[in-house]
Scaffold this motif. Structure first.
Motif, PDB file in Angstrom:
ATOM      1  N   UNK A   1      -0.924 -11.369  -1.022  1.00 11.41           N
ATOM      2  CA  UNK A   1      -1.592 -10.850  -2.013  1.00 11.41           C
ATOM      3  C   UNK A   1      -3.050 -11.290  -1.851  1.00 11.41           C
ATOM      4  N   UNK A   2      -4.092 -10.215  -2.196  1.00 10.89           N
ATOM      5  CA  UNK A   2      -5.641 -10.741  -2.306  1.00 10.89           C
ATOM      6  C   UNK A   2      -5.734 -11.390  -3.728  1.00 10.89           C
ATOM      7  N   UNK A   3      -6.814 -12.019  -3.922  1.00 10.44           N
ATOM      8  CA  UNK A   3      -6.841 -12.649  -5.460  1.00 10.44           C
ATOM      9  C   UNK A   3      -6.607 -12.009  -6.583  1.00 10.44           C
ATOM     10  N   UNK A   4      -6.788 -10.411  -6.638  1.00  7.92           N
ATOM     11  CA  UNK A   4      -6.666  -9.480  -7.656  1.00  7.92           C
ATOM     12  C   UNK A   4      -5.099  -9.361  -7.661  1.00  7.92           C
ATOM     13  N   UNK A   5      -4.294  -9.623  -6.920  1.00  8.65           N
ATOM     14  CA  UNK A   5      -2.958  -9.444  -6.693  1.00  8.65           C
ATOM     15  C   UNK A   5      -2.210 -10.007  -8.201  1.00  8.65           C
ATOM     16  N   UNK A   6      -2.780 -10.973  -8.680  1.00  3.86           N
ATOM     17  CA  UNK A   6      -2.318 -11.632 -10.117  1.00  3.86           C
ATOM     18  C   UNK A   6      -2.505 -10.574 -11.321  1.00  3.86           C
ATOM     19  N   UNK A   7      -3.179  -9.478 -11.161  1.00  2.00           N
ATOM     20  CA  UNK A   7      -3.391  -8.476 -12.039  1.00  2.00           C
ATOM     21  C   UNK A   7      -2.234  -7.698 -11.978  1.00  2.00           C
ATOM     22  N   UNK A   8      -1.400  -7.330 -11.090  1.00  2.00           N
ATOM     23  CA  UNK A   8      -0.457  -6.404 -11.229  1.00  2.00           C
ATOM     24  C   UNK A   8       0.880  -6.727 -10.380  1.00  2.00           C
ATOM     25  N   UNK A   9       0.976  -7.896  -9.771  1.00  2.00           N
ATOM     26  CA  UNK A   9       2.238  -8.328  -8.941  1.00  2.00           C
ATOM     27  C   UNK A   9       3.227  -8.918 -10.273  1.00  2.00           C
ATOM     28  N   UNK A  10       4.542  -8.085  -9.938  1.00  2.00           N
ATOM     29  CA  UNK A  10       5.566  -8.330 -11.177  1.00  2.00           C
ATOM     30  C   UNK A  10       6.430  -9.440 -10.125  1.00  2.00           C
ATOM     31  N   UNK A  11       6.083 -10.698 -10.344  1.00  2.00           N
ATOM     32  CA  UNK A  11       6.830 -11.797  -9.673  1.00  2.00           C
ATOM     33  C   UNK A  11       8.265 -11.770  -9.806  1.00  2.00           C
TER      34      UNK A  11
ATOM     35  N   UNK B   1       2.920  -2.807  -7.709  1.00  2.00           N
ATOM     36  CA  UNK B   1       3.660  -3.771  -7.418  1.00  2.00           C
ATOM     37  C   UNK B   1       4.955  -3.224  -6.678  1.00  2.00           C
ATOM     38  N   UNK B   2       5.481  -2.181  -7.161  1.00  2.77           N
ATOM     39  CA  UNK B   2       6.609  -1.626  -6.762  1.00  2.77           C
ATOM     40  C   UNK B   2       6.365  -1.228  -5.248  1.00  2.77           C
ATOM     41  N   UNK B   3       5.265  -0.555  -4.840  1.00  5.28           N
ATOM     42  CA  UNK B   3       5.114  -0.234  -3.585  1.00  5.28           C
ATOM     43  C   UNK B   3       4.936  -1.374  -2.604  1.00  5.28           C
ATOM     44  N   UNK B   4       4.277  -2.521  -3.066  1.00  4.91           N
ATOM     45  CA  UNK B   4       4.271  -3.668  -2.214  1.00  4.91           C
ATOM     46  C   UNK B   4       5.814  -4.261  -2.017  1.00  4.91           C
ATOM     47  N   UNK B   5       6.496  -4.257  -3.191  1.00  2.00           N
ATOM     48  CA  UNK B   5       7.929  -4.876  -2.794  1.00  2.00           C
ATOM     49  C   UNK B   5       8.537  -3.907  -1.813  1.00  2.00           C
ATOM     50  N   UNK B   6       8.522  -2.569  -2.201  1.00  2.12           N
ATOM     51  CA  UNK B   6       9.215  -1.778  -1.103  1.00  2.12           C
ATOM     52  C   UNK B   6       8.773  -1.761   0.282  1.00  2.12           C
ATOM     53  N   UNK B   7       7.770  -1.978   0.627  1.00  2.12           N
ATOM     54  CA  UNK B   7       7.414  -2.299   1.723  1.00  2.12           C
ATOM     55  C   UNK B   7       7.824  -3.616   2.313  1.00  2.12           C
TER      56      UNK B   7
END
Length: 224
Positions: free
Chosen positions: A166-176, A149-155
């Motif tokens: 996010x893909x469907x699996x993003x629910x498993x790690x995204x810190x919304x 999640x930190x990598x994605x937000x940093x990007x």
């Protein structure tokens, strides 16, 4: 600006192209770890006997912490002839095989050093063939930091994105809560796989995009 990203995948499925098509900018995420028994080096196509795997052998003796940009393909190149022969055997009588065959035959004649360079080359051809136009960036050319999640937000912050797919699996790690605090909207893809004219009996979904291309040609983008 809508951003999405994904790790290198061999002969990707339709859902990846749908996710990219939803975005303005796509990051080819070649700086994350290689996953064994995943999609980085394998995918499925349909034969008269049902779906089969096409798997690229990777070199042994590499670390368990392989970074995708550094994963080397095994020195034994027999897999290239095997993959091409299997593809040709399965799709030679498909309506659009002749249109795309030269590209794939050339790909499998060439020696590839790393998994990432092969996947990158093919992905860019797929995007062009499907007429999906996005800003395309390689993570290894950037200086992104963090994990999951930190990598994605940093990007998102670095590239000025206001939304991330996010893909469907993003629910498993995204810190919304972190995305909300940063003013970045989050979108979770839920891809409903289409059915299309396909050889060899009943329709099978979640195959490589080449199954769609060889069977549907010019109609592939609309179907996807």
């Amino acid at each position: 600006m809508i951003l999405t990203a994904h790790q290198p995948v061999y002969l990707p499925w339709l859902g990846l192209f749908h996710k990219i098509a939803l975005s303005d900018t796509y990051v080819y995420l070649d700086t994350v770890k290689y996953l064994k028994q995943d999609w980085n080096n394998r995918n499925r196509i349909k034969t008269a006997e049902g779906p089969v795997w096409l798997t690229i052998p990777v070199a042994t003796g590499q670390s368990d912490n392989w970074i995708l940009s550094e994963v080397k393909i095994a020195a034994d190149q027999k897999w290239r002839l095997k993959h091409w022969r299997t593809i040709a055997s399965c799709y030679r009588r498909a309506p659009y095989f002749d249109r795309y065959a030269d590209f794939f035959e050339a790909v499998y004649k060439k020696e590839w050093r790393t998994l990432s360079e092969l996947n990158l080359y093919m992905l860019q051809w797929f995007l062009d063939t499907l007429k999906i136009r996005v800003r395309f960036l390689k993570a290894s050319d950037q200086n992104f930091e963090g994990h999951k999640s930190d990598l994605v937000l940093g990007m998102c912050k670095q590239l000025g994105a206001t939304a991330y797919v996010f893909g469907e699996q993003g629910h498993n790690y995204a810190e919304l809560h972190n995305f909300e605090a940063a003013g970045v909207s989050t979108i979770f893809q839920c891809y409903r796989h289409p059915e299309y004219a396909q050889r060899f009996g009943n329709f099978v979904s979640h195959l490589s995009v080449i199954d769609l291309l060889f069977n549907c040609g010019d109609y592939s983008s609309e179907i996807l």
